[in-house]
Design a protein around this motif. Structure first.
Motif, PDB file in Angstrom:
ATOM      1  N   VAL A   1       0.840  -1.192   0.000  1.00  0.00           N
ATOM      2  CA  VAL A   1       0.000   0.000   0.000  1.00  0.00           C
ATOM      3  C   VAL A   1       0.878   1.245   0.000  1.00  0.00           C
ATOM      4  O   VAL A   1       0.452   2.323   0.350  1.00  0.00           O
ATOM      5  N   ALA A   2       2.140   1.071  -0.390  1.00  0.00           N
ATOM      6  CA  ALA A   2       3.065   2.205  -0.431  1.00  0.00           C
ATOM      7  C   ALA A   2       2.780   3.060  -1.656  1.00  0.00           C
ATOM      8  O   ALA A   2       2.160   2.621  -2.608  1.00  0.00           O
ATOM      9  N   GLY A   3       3.286   4.288  -1.629  1.00  0.00           N
ATOM     10  CA  GLY A   3       3.197   5.143  -2.799  1.00  0.00           C
ATOM     11  C   GLY A   3       1.786   5.471  -3.216  1.00  0.00           C
ATOM     12  O   GLY A   3       1.503   5.598  -4.400  1.00  0.00           O
ATOM     13  N   GLY A   4       0.888   5.621  -2.265  1.00  0.00           N
ATOM     14  CA  GLY A   4      -0.480   5.997  -2.603  1.00  0.00           C
ATOM     15  C   GLY A   4      -1.359   4.850  -3.041  1.00  0.00           C
ATOM     16  O   GLY A   4      -2.458   5.078  -3.547  1.00  0.00           O
ATOM     17  N   GLN A   5      -0.922   3.611  -2.871  1.00  0.00           N
ATOM     18  CA  GLN A   5      -1.716   2.477  -3.314  1.00  0.00           C
ATOM     19  C   GLN A   5      -2.890   2.182  -2.387  1.00  0.00           C
ATOM     20  O   GLN A   5      -3.672   1.257  -2.647  1.00  0.00           O
ATOM     21  N   ASP A   6      -3.023   2.973  -1.327  1.00  0.00           N
ATOM     22  CA  ASP A   6      -4.260   2.928  -0.542  1.00  0.00           C
ATOM     23  C   ASP A   6      -5.246   3.968  -1.062  1.00  0.00           C
ATOM     24  O   ASP A   6      -6.309   4.178  -0.467  1.00  0.00           O
TER      25      ASP A   6
ATOM     26  N   PRO B   1      -7.448  -1.925   0.232  1.00  0.00           N
ATOM     27  CA  PRO B   1      -6.823  -0.823   0.987  1.00  0.00           C
ATOM     28  C   PRO B   1      -7.443   0.534   0.665  1.00  0.00           C
ATOM     29  O   PRO B   1      -7.483   1.420   1.529  1.00  0.00           O
ATOM     30  N   MET B   2      -7.934   0.705  -0.553  1.00  0.00           N
ATOM     31  CA  MET B   2      -8.558   1.966  -0.948  1.00  0.00           C
ATOM     32  C   MET B   2      -9.936   2.113  -0.301  1.00  0.00           C
ATOM     33  O   MET B   2     -10.366   3.227   0.013  1.00  0.00           O
ATOM     34  N   ILE B   3     -10.608   1.005  -0.102  1.00  0.00           N
ATOM     35  CA  ILE B   3     -11.895   1.034   0.600  1.00  0.00           C
ATOM     36  C   ILE B   3     -11.668   1.318   2.082  1.00  0.00           C
ATOM     37  O   ILE B   3     -12.366   2.123   2.699  1.00  0.00           O
ATOM     38  N   GLU B   4     -10.659   0.670   2.649  1.00  0.00           N
ATOM     39  CA  GLU B   4     -10.347   0.866   4.070  1.00  0.00           C
ATOM     40  C   GLU B   4      -9.938   2.309   4.353  1.00  0.00           C
ATOM     41  O   GLU B   4     -10.252   2.856   5.417  1.00  0.00           O
ATOM     42  N   SER B   5      -9.257   2.940   3.412  1.00  0.00           N
ATOM     43  CA  SER B   5      -8.810   4.321   3.614  1.00  0.00           C
ATOM     44  C   SER B   5      -9.921   5.336   3.358  1.00  0.00           C
ATOM     45  O   SER B   5      -9.775   6.506   3.695  1.00  0.00           O
TER      46      SER B   5
ATOM     47  N   ALA C   1      -8.324   5.992  -8.214  1.00  0.00           N
ATOM     48  CA  ALA C   1      -9.308   5.605  -7.194  1.00  0.00           C
ATOM     49  C   ALA C   1     -10.420   6.642  -7.091  1.00  0.00           C
ATOM     50  O   ALA C   1     -11.604   6.299  -6.968  1.00  0.00           O
ATOM     51  N   ALA C   2     -10.043   7.918  -7.145  1.00  0.00           N
ATOM     52  CA  ALA C   2     -11.042   8.990  -7.058  1.00  0.00           C
ATOM     53  C   ALA C   2     -11.998   8.937  -8.243  1.00  0.00           C
ATOM     54  O   ALA C   2     -13.204   9.153  -8.093  1.00  0.00           O
ATOM     55  N   PHE C   3     -11.462   8.646  -9.429  1.00  0.00           N
ATOM     56  CA  PHE C   3     -12.319   8.557 -10.617  1.00  0.00           C
ATOM     57  C   PHE C   3     -13.301   7.394 -10.489  1.00  0.00           C
ATOM     58  O   PHE C   3     -14.497   7.537 -10.779  1.00  0.00           O
ATOM     59  N   ILE C   4     -12.815   6.237 -10.061  1.00  0.00           N
ATOM     60  CA  ILE C   4     -13.683   5.070  -9.913  1.00  0.00           C
ATOM     61  C   ILE C   4     -14.788   5.335  -8.895  1.00  0.00           C
ATOM     62  O   ILE C   4     -15.952   4.982  -9.105  1.00  0.00           O
ATOM     63  N   ASP C   5     -14.413   5.968  -7.787  1.00  0.00           N
ATOM     64  CA  ASP C   5     -15.399   6.304  -6.759  1.00  0.00           C
ATOM     65  C   ASP C   5     -16.447   7.269  -7.317  1.00  0.00           C
ATOM     66  O   ASP C   5     -17.654   7.099  -7.092  1.00  0.00           O
ATOM     67  N   PHE C   6     -16.008   8.258  -8.060  1.00  0.00           N
ATOM     68  CA  PHE C   6     -16.923   9.251  -8.639  1.00  0.00           C
ATOM     69  C   PHE C   6     -17.866   8.602  -9.644  1.00  0.00           C
ATOM     70  O   PHE C   6     -19.088   8.814  -9.600  1.00  0.00           O
ATOM     71  N   PHE C   7     -17.324   7.824 -10.551  1.00  0.00           N
ATOM     72  CA  PHE C   7     -18.133   7.208 -11.602  1.00  0.00           C
ATOM     73  C   PHE C   7     -19.204   6.299 -11.012  1.00  0.00           C
ATOM     74  O   PHE C   7     -20.337   6.246 -11.501  1.00  0.00           O
ATOM     75  N   THR C   8     -18.875   5.619  -9.931  1.00  0.00           N
ATOM     76  CA  THR C   8     -19.781   4.627  -9.342  1.00  0.00           C
ATOM     77  C   THR C   8     -20.782   5.243  -8.379  1.00  0.00           C
ATOM     78  O   THR C   8     -21.939   4.809  -8.329  1.00  0.00           O
TER      79      THR C   8
END
Length: 445
Positions: A33-38, A125-129, A340-347
């Motif tokens: 989850v390094a480098g923004g992978q969360d 990890p993106m959902i958890e964050s 991740a932000a795009f996927i969240d927005f689209f959905t």
């Protein structure tokens, strides 16, 4: 394909220097989850977005993408789209060279062709964050994006389903009414058989559908049968397959269904198939095909009404399964927070949902779906499509874990095996034997 291959090779050669279109070199590792992978970090920079679909879907997708870009100054998104078959040809080349676009569209049926190759980041990890939200998406739908390891690899934004299409006008003319509520497979086939000899010349009660994989899947689910083993091989018995094919052969041989040679000439696409042309009283059809098929039927046979119903049930309940489409993020993406932000927005964004209009299956976010259903300007047929999805998902349909090679191996082999039966080249048992051999050789791994 030659151009695509050349581009992929060229891009692969440049990876050692700077990467192509926002991609980076090397395998980032699916557990990191390094480098923004969360998914946390600045929403800025460039992305590539790739998806399938025709001109209408491309226009809607681009409109939603424009909304996202407008809301996030500093973001640029390069969009690529193609028809379904060419889309996956290109995606496979990009997966091989690790030049996959940061936001890539997938279906559950192809997901594990890519998890097997370890080219996708888990979204957990993106959902958890909190970068990606799933609170308003039914668990049964979210889970269609999970791989064999239980991790979520794509977020479904649209859920399609198969339905039983019924030409209510023809059924009424035949004097058989509609299938009873909660009908099972025995009741469905008995209902079909009642229409024999009671339909106009050139019209059949049903299609010769023993070779349709989605019908078989629905039959297995309704009867509580396993589809695939943990290692991706066939999980059902030859006996259950023989039973299914014999059910359809009884209908075909008695003249209830369309003949095999006539069925072979059916045009592709919901707008032109035989139920849309008024040549079948009932047939399997995608739930979101009701609107285009009805438009064709209105022109071919004015005054006839087409409707859709859930798949037949059985001892284990409904046979309906979800066929979801959504977005994934590859391991080579160097802009995970923006992806991740795009996927969240689209959905999840209500305004985005209004623009996209459930163009690729019903909106999976319940709030987005409800807003569309309650829109007074929504056409009645589209409202029925969305309400039927809501009815199906409320019954918590089972999740199918499609093994690697499913679409390339299972579907083609299944259809071909039944055609050999229908054209008299093999017995049901012989076709079942050859199908098991071919399918188990190509599945899993």
């Amino acid at each position: 394909m030659r151009r695509l291959g050349t581009a992929a090779v060229a891009c692969a050669a440049l990876l050692a220097v700077a990467g192509c279109n926002g991609t980076s070199v090397g395998d980032t590792g699916s557990d990191s989850v390094a480098g923004g992978q969360d998914g946390k970090g600045d929403i800025t920079g460039s992305l590539q977005l790739t998806f399938w679909g025709g001109a209408s879907r491309a226009a809607k997708t681009n409109a939603v993408t424009d909304m996202f870009v407008k809301a996030h100054p500093g973001v640029t998104i390069d969009r690529q789209n193609a028809d379904f078959g060419n889309y996956f040809n290109k995606l496979n080349i990009q997966a091989s060279s690790k030049t996959l676009p940061c936001v890539m569209q997938l279906q559950g049926r192809q997901l594990n062709d890519y998890t097997k190759r370890k080219v996708l980041l888990p979204l957990d990890p993106m959902i958890e964050s909190g970068a990606i939200k799933v609170d308003d998406i039914p668990k049964e739908v979210v889970d269609t994006g999970r791989g064999p390891d239980g991790k979520l690899y794509f977020l479904p934004y649209g859920a399609a389903y198969d339905a039983v299409g019924v030409n209510e006008t023809l059924a009424k003319q035949a004097g058989i009414g509609l299938p009873p509520e909660g009908y099972d497979w025995k009741q469905y086939t008995e209902w079909i058989a009642k229409a024999k000899g009671k339909l106009p010349a050139g019209v059949f009660a049903a299609g010769a559908r023993g070779g349709l994989p989605n019908y078989f899947i629905a039959y297995q689910l309704a009867n509580g049968k396993q589809l695939f083993t943990d290692d991706g091989k066939l999980g059902f018995s030859k006996e259950s397959l023989v039973e299914y094919w014999e059910m359809w052969e009884t209908l075909r041989k008695s003249g209830v269904t369309m003949s095999a040679d006539t069925q072979a000439d059916e045009p592709e696409g919901a707008e032109q198939n035989f139920i849309a042309q008024g040549r079948l009283m009932t047939d399997a059809m995608p739930g979101n095909a009701l609107t285009p098929a009805s438009a064709t039927l209105a022109g071919k046979a004015g005054g006839q009404k087409l409707n859709t119903f859930p798949m037949p049930s059985g001892p284990s309940g409904s046979g309906n399964a979800m066929f979801t489409s959504g977005f994934a993020i590859p391991t080579n993406c160097d802009n995970v927070p923006t992806a991740a932000a795009f996927i969240d927005f689209f959905t999840n964004d209500l305004e985005a949902g209004k623009v996209f209009k459930s163009d690729n299956g019903a909106a999976t976010n319940k709030k987005v779906l409800d807003a569309q259903i309650n829109d007074p300007e929504l056409p009645a047929l589209k409202k029925h499509e969305l309400e039927l999805y809501a009815q199906i998902v409320a019954k918590k349909p089972p999740t199918i874990l499609y093994p690697p090679g499913y679409q390339a191996t299972f579907e083609s082999a299944f259809t071909r095996a039944y055609e050999e039966i229908a054209f008299g080249k093999k017995t049901v048992q012989q076709a079942a034997d050859s199908f098991f051999t071919e399918a188990n050789a190509g599945l899993g791994g």
